[in-house]
Design an enzyme around this catalytic site. Structure first.
Site, PDB file in Angstrom:
ATOM      1  N   HIS A  91       0.825  -1.222   0.000  1.00  0.00           N
ATOM      2  CA  HIS A  91       0.000   0.000   0.000  1.00  0.00           C
ATOM      3  C   HIS A  91       0.858   1.271   0.000  1.00  0.00           C
ATOM      4  O   HIS A  91       0.487   2.277   0.609  1.00  0.00           O
ATOM      5  CB  HIS A  91      -0.944   0.030   1.210  1.00  0.00           C
ATOM      6  CG  HIS A  91      -1.960  -1.078   1.221  1.00  0.00           C
ATOM      7  ND1 HIS A  91      -3.218  -0.952   0.699  1.00  0.00           N
ATOM      8  CD2 HIS A  91      -1.888  -2.357   1.681  1.00  0.00           C
ATOM      9  CE1 HIS A  91      -3.889  -2.085   0.842  1.00  0.00           C
ATOM     10  NE2 HIS A  91      -3.100  -2.947   1.437  1.00  0.00           N
ATOM     11  N   ASN A 164     -10.320  -2.821   2.425  1.00  0.00           N
ATOM     12  CA  ASN A 164      -9.993  -2.824   0.999  1.00  0.00           C
ATOM     13  C   ASN A 164     -11.257  -2.582   0.183  1.00  0.00           C
ATOM     14  O   ASN A 164     -12.354  -2.580   0.725  1.00  0.00           O
ATOM     15  CB  ASN A 164      -9.413  -4.181   0.590  1.00  0.00           C
ATOM     16  CG  ASN A 164      -7.931  -4.307   0.943  1.00  0.00           C
ATOM     17  OD1 ASN A 164      -7.240  -3.326   1.174  1.00  0.00           O
ATOM     18  ND2 ASN A 164      -7.450  -5.541   0.978  1.00  0.00           N
TER      19      ASN A 164
HETATM   20 FE1  HDE Z   1      -2.565  -4.789   5.504  1.00  0.00          FE
HETATM   21  N1  HDE Z   1      -0.753  -4.025   6.010  1.00  0.00           N
HETATM   22  N2  HDE Z   1      -1.939  -6.613   6.109  1.00  0.00           N
HETATM   23  N3  HDE Z   1      -4.312  -5.629   4.847  1.00  0.00           N
HETATM   24  N4  HDE Z   1      -3.180  -3.022   4.857  1.00  0.00           N
HETATM   25  C1  HDE Z   1      -0.369  -2.735   5.851  1.00  0.00           C
HETATM   26  O1  HDE Z   1       0.735  -1.468   7.488  1.00  0.00           O
HETATM   27  C2  HDE Z   1      -0.870  -6.848   6.884  1.00  0.00           C
HETATM   28  C3  HDE Z   1      -4.670  -6.934   4.956  1.00  0.00           C
HETATM   29  C4  HDE Z   1      -4.433  -2.694   4.420  1.00  0.00           C
HETATM   30  O2  HDE Z   1      -3.166   3.518   4.032  1.00  0.00           O
HETATM   31  C5  HDE Z   1       0.948  -2.440   6.497  1.00  0.00           C
HETATM   32  O3  HDE Z   1       1.068   0.727   7.849  1.00  0.00           O
HETATM   33  C6  HDE Z   1      -0.828  -8.233   7.277  1.00  0.00           C
HETATM   34  C7  HDE Z   1      -6.079  -7.102   4.736  1.00  0.00           C
HETATM   35  C8  HDE Z   1      -4.483  -1.304   4.053  1.00  0.00           C
HETATM   36  O4  HDE Z   1      -1.603   3.330   5.542  1.00  0.00           O
HETATM   37  C9  HDE Z   1       1.330  -3.773   7.157  1.00  0.00           C
HETATM   38  C10 HDE Z   1      -1.920  -8.816   6.684  1.00  0.00           C
HETATM   39  C11 HDE Z   1      -6.555  -5.846   4.491  1.00  0.00           C
HETATM   40  C12 HDE Z   1      -3.203  -0.807   4.303  1.00  0.00           C
HETATM   41  C13 HDE Z   1       0.163  -4.645   6.781  1.00  0.00           C
HETATM   42  C14 HDE Z   1      -2.615  -7.787   5.963  1.00  0.00           C
HETATM   43  C15 HDE Z   1      -5.441  -4.945   4.553  1.00  0.00           C
HETATM   44  C16 HDE Z   1      -2.418  -1.901   4.809  1.00  0.00           C
HETATM   45  C17 HDE Z   1       1.967  -1.808   5.593  1.00  0.00           C
HETATM   46  C18 HDE Z   1      -2.345 -10.262   6.730  1.00  0.00           C
HETATM   47  C19 HDE Z   1      -7.986  -5.429   4.150  1.00  0.00           C
HETATM   48  C20 HDE Z   1      -2.713   0.596   4.051  1.00  0.00           C
HETATM   49  C21 HDE Z   1       2.051  -0.351   6.005  1.00  0.00           C
HETATM   50  C22 HDE Z   1      -2.523 -10.759   8.032  1.00  0.00           C
HETATM   51  C23 HDE Z   1      -8.933  -5.759   5.195  1.00  0.00           C
HETATM   52  C24 HDE Z   1      -3.002   1.504   5.214  1.00  0.00           C
HETATM   53  C25 HDE Z   1       1.238  -0.260   7.179  1.00  0.00           C
HETATM   54  C26 HDE Z   1      -2.549   2.903   4.899  1.00  0.00           C
HETATM   55  C27 HDE Z   1      -1.083  -1.780   5.215  1.00  0.00           C
HETATM   56  C28 HDE Z   1       0.073  -5.914   7.226  1.00  0.00           C
HETATM   57  C29 HDE Z   1      -3.776  -8.050   5.177  1.00  0.00           C
HETATM   58  C30 HDE Z   1      -5.593  -3.538   4.312  1.00  0.00           C
HETATM   59  C31 HDE Z   1       2.668  -4.350   6.761  1.00  0.00           C
HETATM   60  C32 HDE Z   1       0.229  -8.886   8.137  1.00  0.00           C
HETATM   61  C33 HDE Z   1      -6.868  -8.408   4.821  1.00  0.00           C
HETATM   62  C34 HDE Z   1      -5.678  -0.543   3.502  1.00  0.00           C
HETATM   63  O5  HDE Z   1       1.419  -3.663   8.542  1.00  0.00           O
END
Ligand code: HDE
Length: 712
Positions: A91, A164
């Protein structure tokens, strides 16, 4: 080009006092004091010293060596050297906006969360939309999932709904996330491709991991190329809990529904936009807010009573499954309006730190194993991205509710704690800050006391075992043209995969289990033998089709915010332009006048009309529809202007509404096109109705087979 003169604010730090944050909460002032405006201020160093020369380094003579003593130059360069922070691992490409949320009514039956009680209260929000795969500088319109992260600054603390634009995910357990992300990110040896999943490692992983089948078909659908950020749905994805003051918990799925309807670009348009306007989505959001055309979404929940948890043919804890809206309809909670652009991209959009673990009393987690892992990851990632444990003190992340605890020190600590006791219990500071017992309202956070009696094991629940029935449901719920787009997207992406066995595995072991016809069509496009049957027994589920999934059913009943290009050359019928502009404005749609160059055009009756841009400057991909007003000389000029002719052919190819007024009808012969439901000809009044009806349909889908013959 801006003609506005900058206006000096009343005081250096009061720059936002006049801005409508949609905020009634005076506590926000603590956040606003960090906003700085340099209008009419002297240039100073970070230590507050006025600078007299910002052009020349301190030197020994005009032609001599520079002096280390120059603290002004050294401070400036040192700061510059460290101006980049690590981009988000996923992202990274995003854009943000401020706004507010207002509940429709008191939802105390469902939850004790304060921001869902009082319809007169506006809760400030900050939203960041993003793509997933590409780096910070990548294109907006690539085929990808979009992040939809909302930070609610509630009086009881921050609530982050980090979702999302698709309601499911690629994997079921957080431990697989690094594998998935390593596979989808650019390949390790050459860092390609940027901003897309059409490459070997992605398809290798997903073809080996059948649990991804449902999400991948969403990613191959039109949902992955949204028309704009304001025309995307948002989903919390996981099942959460809402808990009321009596401690009663219900399972919920969060949904955001845009009032502008849900619709997408067509693939050729999306690809061209990625080059012609890399910032297409962020520009649209920015400009909409600047002109007061505020994007809005309704927040709603699907509610499942605790006792009905096991009533479905899927597991509520499985993030690769939806609850079809036909089975559990959405209950609307309130509305979010985005009404203010950030002042500074870095300070706000880049430094905002979301975390699904940021919740408030009245909201709680479920045991979805993907959600559980996310609760750890987000705080952890901010520590390296934002340089330490104090990222909550960065203005954009500060809650409007006060925060006091024994956490001290660390890199970039900004709070100057006055207390002597940074521990609890203490008797030195009168025992403060103290715990607040949980209470019906305004009490301390209390976790829902779910009873669990189980063994410690590494195991996936058997109830997570069906990976294909909902992917099939999705495919079967699409309209004909949406199905064709899905077939084309799989064919395009797999066509970019070098390793034959990966293509074969995806077709035979994944697609054939979703739908045999889909698998056969993709196989044909790839020159592979057609599979004869799937490889697993896909369970029959209670629903064959879910109309709520098709974007064909998600259009608004108006043409508000739609953008129309008006093509004109010298000799154009000025009255026709006026009439069309007026009619569009009455519907809340927008028009831009485009000429052969950026010079004004002269109307048939001799008036000079300034144009908004040249046709090359604002190509047809930037609009929803095109209007060509009559005027013999103008049409004669456009008929031999390659840029204008390409403009119309491209709009036609991208299935857009086109209206040819008066003499413009002659262009049909020049372009060898025939009138259809969206290509209309006529005089003013007669033309407007069918033209607007076609714009309202978003694209002229029936034209698609014909439009294929138009060169890209
Ligand atoms: Fe994320 N995800 N994600 N994700 N995600 C990040 O956090 C993570 C997942 C989502 O505009 C990171 O600050 C893991 C689902 C958005 O700043 C990180 C898993 C959904 C954003 C991270 C998921 C998301 C992130 C990277 C699986 C939808 C951007 C930078 C367990 C429900 C937020 C940060 C923004 C960002 C980890 C799966 C949505 C690495 C470990 C499912 C919208 O922490």
């Amino acid at each position: 080009m801006s003609t506005k003169k900058p206006v000096a604010p009343k005081s250096a730090l009061a720059g936002t006092d006049t801005l409508d944050r949609g905020n009634t909460n005076a506590k926000l002032d603590s956040l606003e004091k960090f906003r700085s405006d340099a209008t009419e201020q002297a240039l100073r160093t970070n230590q507050g010293v006025k600078v007299s020369d910002n052009q020349n380094t301190l030197k020994v003579g005009a032609r001599g060596p520079s002096l280390l003593e120059d603290f002004i130059m050294r401070e400036k360069i040192t700061h510059f050297d460290h101006e980049r922070i690590p981009e988000r691992i996923v992202h990274a490409r995003g854009t943000g906006a401020h706004g507010f949320f207002q509940t429709y009514e008191n939802h105390s039956v469902l939850t004790k969360a304060g921001f869902l009680q009082d319809p007169s209260q506006k809760t400030p929000v900050f939203v960041r939309f993003s793509t997933v795969q590409g780096p910070r500088g990548s294109g907006d319109t690539v085929r990808d999932v979009r992040g939809f992260a909302v930070k609610f600054f509630t009086d009881e603390g921050n609530f982050d709904l980090v979702g999302n634009n698709m309601p499911v995910f690629f994997i079921q357990d957080a431990i697989k996330f690094p594998d998935f992300v390593h596979a989808v990110k650019p390949e390790p040896h050459n860092e390609m491709p940027t901003g897309g999943s059409a490459h070997d490692t992605f398809w290798d992983f997903v073809s080996l991991q059948p649990e991804s089948a449902h999400m991948v078909i969403w990613a191959m659908s039109d949902r992955a190329i949204p028309k704009s950020l304001r025309s995307m749905q948002g989903f919390g994805v996981h099942t959460f809990r809402l808990v009321n003051a009596e401690g009663k918990s219900r399972f919920v799925k969060f949904h955001w529904r845009p009032t502008a309807g849900t619709c997408s670009l067509v693939w050729d348009e999306a690809q061209k936009l990625a080059g012609k306007d890399t910032d297409y989505h962020r520009r649209d959001l920015w400009e909409s807010i600047e002109i007061g055309d505020y994007p809005e979404w309704e927040l709603g929940v699907q509610i499942v009573e605790e006792e009905n948890e096991h009533d479905f043919d899927f597991d509520l804890l499985d993030p690769t499954k939806i609850i079809p809206e036909e089975i559990v309809p959405i209950t609307p909670l309130g509305k979010m309006t985005l009404n203010r652009n950030p002042d500074n991209f870095f300070a706000e959009t880049e430094q905002v730190a979301f975390c699904p673990g940021h919740i408030v009393p009245g909201i709680d987690f479920s045991n979805d194993p993907l959600l559980q892992g996310r609760l750890f990851s987000y705080t952890d990632t901010q520590i390296s991205r934002l340089g330490g444990p104090n990222f909550h003190e960065i203005p954009i992340n500060r809650p409007v509710a006060p925060f006091h605890n024994g956490q001290r020190d660390g890199l970039h600590r900004m709070t100057i704690d006055k207390g002597r006791a940074s521990y609890e219990p203490n008797s030195i500071d009168g025992g403060w800050p103290k715990e607040t017992p949980p209470a019906a309202q305004d009490g301390g956070f209390e976790t829902y006391p779910e009873r669990i009696d189980a063994n410690k094991i590494r195991q996936r629940s058997e109830s997570f075992g069906d990976h294909f029935s909902q992917a099939r449901l999705f495919f079967h719920s699409m309209s004909k043209h949406e199905q064709e787009h899905i077939i084309s997207a799989y064919s395009f992406e797999l066509g970019k995969v070098d390793r034959l066995w990966i293509r074969e595995r995806q077709v035979n072991e994944i697609l054939a289990n979703i739908d045999l016809e889909l698998a056969k069509r993709v196989a044909q496009n790839l020159g592979l033998p057609a599979p004869k049957a799937g490889t697993v027994d896909v369970p029959k589920i209670s629903l064959d089709r879910s109309p709520a999934l098709s974007q064909a059913n998600l259009l608004p009943e108006n043409i508000k915010t739609r953008k129309v290009a008006i093509l004109a050359a010298n000799g154009v019928d000025g009255a026709a332009i006026d009439a069309m502009k007026k009619a569009l404005a009455a519907e809340g749609a927008h028009a831009k006048l485009l000429g052969p160059t950026s010079a004004p055009v002269t109307t048939a009756d001799g008036k000079s009309l300034p144009v908004d841009a040249s046709m090359e400057g604002l190509p047809s991909v930037a609009f929803d529809a095109v209007f060509v007003p009559g005027g013999a000389a103008s049409i004669k000029a456009l008929s031999t202007d390659g840029v204008a002719l390409h403009y119309l052919l491209e709009a036609y190819k991208h299935l857009k509404a086109i209206a040819l007024h008066g003499e413009a009808k002659q262009l049909l012969d020049v372009l060898k096109l025939e009138v259809d439901a969206g290509l209309v000809v006529g005089a003013d009044a007669k033309l407007i109705k069918p033209f607007f009806a076609a714009i309202g349909q978003h694209r002229v889908w029936d034209r698609e087979p014909k439009a294929k013959a138009i060169p890209a």
